[in-house]
Scaffold this motif. Structure first.
Motif, mmCIF file in Angstrom:
data_model
loop_
_atom_site.group_PDB
_atom_site.id
_atom_site.type_symbol
_atom_site.label_atom_id
_atom_site.label_comp_id
_atom_site.label_asym_id
_atom_site.label_seq_id
_atom_site.Cartn_x
_atom_site.Cartn_y
_atom_site.Cartn_z
ATOM 1 N N LYS A 199 0.816 -1.215 0.000
ATOM 2 C CA LYS A 199 0.000 0.000 0.000
ATOM 3 C C LYS A 199 0.849 1.264 0.000
ATOM 4 O O LYS A 199 0.562 2.219 -0.724
ATOM 5 C CB LYS A 199 -0.934 -0.005 1.218
ATOM 6 C CG LYS A 199 -2.038 -1.056 1.148
ATOM 7 C CD LYS A 199 -2.940 -0.971 2.368
ATOM 8 C CE LYS A 199 -4.054 -2.020 2.297
ATOM 9 N NZ LYS A 199 -4.934 -1.953 3.498
ATOM 10 N N ARG A 306 -0.307 -4.284 16.488
ATOM 11 C CA ARG A 306 -1.592 -3.843 15.927
ATOM 12 C C ARG A 306 -2.373 -3.139 17.028
ATOM 13 O O ARG A 306 -2.593 -3.702 18.103
ATOM 14 C CB ARG A 306 -2.391 -5.012 15.369
ATOM 15 C CG ARG A 306 -3.731 -4.598 14.739
ATOM 16 C CD ARG A 306 -4.336 -5.747 13.940
ATOM 17 N NE ARG A 306 -3.465 -6.080 12.817
ATOM 18 C CZ ARG A 306 -3.327 -7.312 12.315
ATOM 19 N NH1 ARG A 306 -4.005 -8.321 12.845
ATOM 20 N NH2 ARG A 306 -2.514 -7.531 11.300
ATOM 21 N N ASP A 309 -7.280 0.498 16.864
ATOM 22 C CA ASP A 309 -7.963 0.994 15.664
ATOM 23 C C ASP A 309 -7.623 0.154 14.432
ATOM 24 O O ASP A 309 -7.919 0.552 13.301
ATOM 25 C CB ASP A 309 -7.608 2.467 15.404
ATOM 26 C CG ASP A 309 -6.116 2.671 15.131
ATOM 27 O OD1 ASP A 309 -5.342 1.689 15.240
ATOM 28 O OD2 ASP A 309 -5.733 3.805 14.823
ATOM 29 N N LYS A 311 -4.841 -0.404 13.024
ATOM 30 C CA LYS A 311 -3.635 -0.016 12.301
ATOM 31 C C LYS A 311 -2.450 -0.821 12.828
ATOM 32 O O LYS A 311 -2.319 -1.033 14.026
ATOM 33 C CB LYS A 311 -3.377 1.479 12.446
ATOM 34 C CG LYS A 311 -4.392 2.342 11.713
ATOM 35 C CD LYS A 311 -4.069 3.814 11.819
ATOM 36 C CE LYS A 311 -5.084 4.657 11.042
ATOM 37 N NZ LYS A 311 -4.813 6.108 11.168
ATOM 38 N N THR A 312 -1.609 -1.251 11.904
ATOM 39 C CA THR A 312 -0.481 -2.122 12.246
ATOM 40 C C THR A 312 0.832 -1.438 11.892
ATOM 41 O O THR A 312 0.950 -0.788 10.848
ATOM 42 C CB THR A 312 -0.577 -3.458 11.491
ATOM 43 O OG1 THR A 312 -1.831 -4.080 11.798
ATOM 44 C CG2 THR A 312 0.555 -4.392 11.880
ATOM 45 N N THR A 313 1.810 -1.594 12.763
ATOM 46 C CA THR A 313 3.145 -1.069 12.479
ATOM 47 C C THR A 313 4.183 -2.134 12.824
ATOM 48 O O THR A 313 3.917 -3.027 13.636
ATOM 49 C CB THR A 313 3.408 0.223 13.283
ATOM 50 O OG1 THR A 313 4.648 0.794 12.850
ATOM 51 C CG2 THR A 313 3.496 -0.049 14.780
ATOM 52 N N GLN A 338 2.010 5.458 17.920
ATOM 53 C CA GLN A 338 0.600 5.812 18.096
ATOM 54 C C GLN A 338 0.183 5.923 19.559
ATOM 55 O O GLN A 338 -0.772 6.609 19.877
ATOM 56 C CB GLN A 338 -0.299 4.776 17.376
ATOM 57 C CG GLN A 338 -0.319 4.967 15.875
ATOM 58 C CD GLN A 338 -1.460 4.195 15.211
ATOM 59 O OE1 GLN A 338 -1.228 3.341 14.392
ATOM 60 N NE2 GLN A 338 -2.685 4.516 15.575
#
Length: 365
Positions: A199, A306, A309, A311-313, A338
């Motif tokens: 992405k 993760r 929300d 969202k994964t990093t 985050q």
């Protein structure tokens, strides 16, 4: 005699590679074994009240926007009538062994990618007059006759094109890219079809006006490397349909990882640390098991976080030994991006590639 990497990589224009990909493998087995589910939207995975995720789903479920790796709670919202089937891994593994046995009737040069897909090199095969197209048809026929499951296939002179081609006529179809059709085939391919373009990279390319392989072809190697670093070299080759990687018959493990999804979010970085220690113990066990099969050097350590929300990093560091302190530092680094409650933690090891003389594709992300 089984082919080695040295003897299965002739001139790429002469190679005949098949990529076989089972259609909705887990879900198809569930429908086969429980016929009353036919025609209904099915997802295989964990329950939504236990933070389950979709392992796979059938086409009926996909029509509602359900897809693999989606939290089951979201899947139910998109498709309230979704039928959730538990994962029966032992069954899937047994079926996969049967399919692998079918592959071996046609070639010894097989590279399994997972339970439900594999590359086959049929260069020089005596079966079906050496026609890779007819061999792929025969394999798909055998799978259906013996396991009552549908498979799709892509046939091309290399792995990159064969994998893309296997998606072309899904489900239950196949597509051939002949050597003289490569230029026309790749020219219109969206950049997202290229190995390693996720992405983030796709968005970067979009911002540069790079939407297709033809667009990438307009940039020089140096320009691609300027924009995408070492990944630029792979982009320069792949956007032209060039891929010299052999079908590897060895099963050298490239990484080992463990992760856990929590029933209740971990509220702070302090709450994460005991879980990191528990996961580290599990990772050590898996690493030792991997080493008992083949000795490999550790290249790097990485973590996945993760947030609540979804969202994964990830965070990674080059280090050649297992170290709980390094993992904790990586978790802190990832969490600080985050600073939110955490629903999943993962730890992993990447090993050095032991192959010699073989240039691997570079991944930008």
């Amino acid at each position: 005699m089984k082919g080695s990497e040295a003897d299965v990589c002739p001139d790429s224009a002469q190679r005949k590679i098949i990529h076989v990909d089972m259609d909705c493998f887990y879900a198809a087995i569930e429908t086969r074994d429980f016929p009353h589910l036919t025609g209904q939207p099915i997802a295989v995975g964990g329950q939504p009240n236990k933070r389950g995720v979709v392992a796979t789903c059938n086409y009926e479920a996909r029509a509602f926007g359900v897809h693999s790796a989606m939290p089951m709670s979201q899947a139910i919202k998109k498709c309230p009538q979704l039928i959730i089937q538990p994962v029966r891994m032992a069954v899937y593994q047994q079926v996969s062994k049967g399919i692998q046995a079918i592959f071996k009737r046609y070639t010894d040069t097989i590279q399994p990618l997972s339970l439900d897909e594999a590359f086959l090199d049929v260069t020089g095969s005596v079966h079906h007059h050496g026609s890779a197209t007819l061999i792929a048809q025969a394999i798909r026929h055998d799978i259906y006759q013996e396991h009552h499951l549908a498979a799709s296939a892509g046939i091309a002179p290399n792995k990159f094109l064969a994998k893309i081609a296997s998606d072309w006529n899904k489900p239950n179809g196949q597509f051939v890219v002949t050597p003289d059709a490569i230029d026309d085939f790749v020219r219109g391919l969206p950049v997202k079809n290229i190995y390693g373009v996720g992405k983030v990279t796709a968005e970067k390319m979009k911002g540069l006006g790079l939407n297709t392989c033809f667009d990438l072809q307009q940039l020089s190697l140096r320009q691609l490397q300027t924009h995408f670093g070492t990944f630029g070299g792979s982009l320069h080759r792949l956007c032209r349909g060039i891929d010299d990687r052999p079908v590897r018959t060895s099963s050298t493990r490239k990484s080992v990882s463990v992760e856990d999804t929590f029933l209740h979010d971990l509220p702070s970085i302090e709450a994460c640390m005991p879980v990191v220690e528990r996961l580290f113990d599990s990772l050590v066990t898996r690493h030792k098991k991997s080493m008992s099969k083949k000795q490999q050097d550790i290249k790097s350590l990485y973590v996945k976080v993760r947030f609540s929300d979804f969202k994964t990093t990830t965070a990674q560091t080059t280090h050649n030994k297992l170290s709980i302190e390094r993992f904790k530092a990586l978790i802190v680094k990832a969490w600080n991006r985050q600073q939110m409650p955490v629903r999943l933690l993962g730890l992993g090891i990447q090993y050095h590639d032991q192959a010699t003389g073989q240039q691997e594709l570079q991944f930008e992300e």
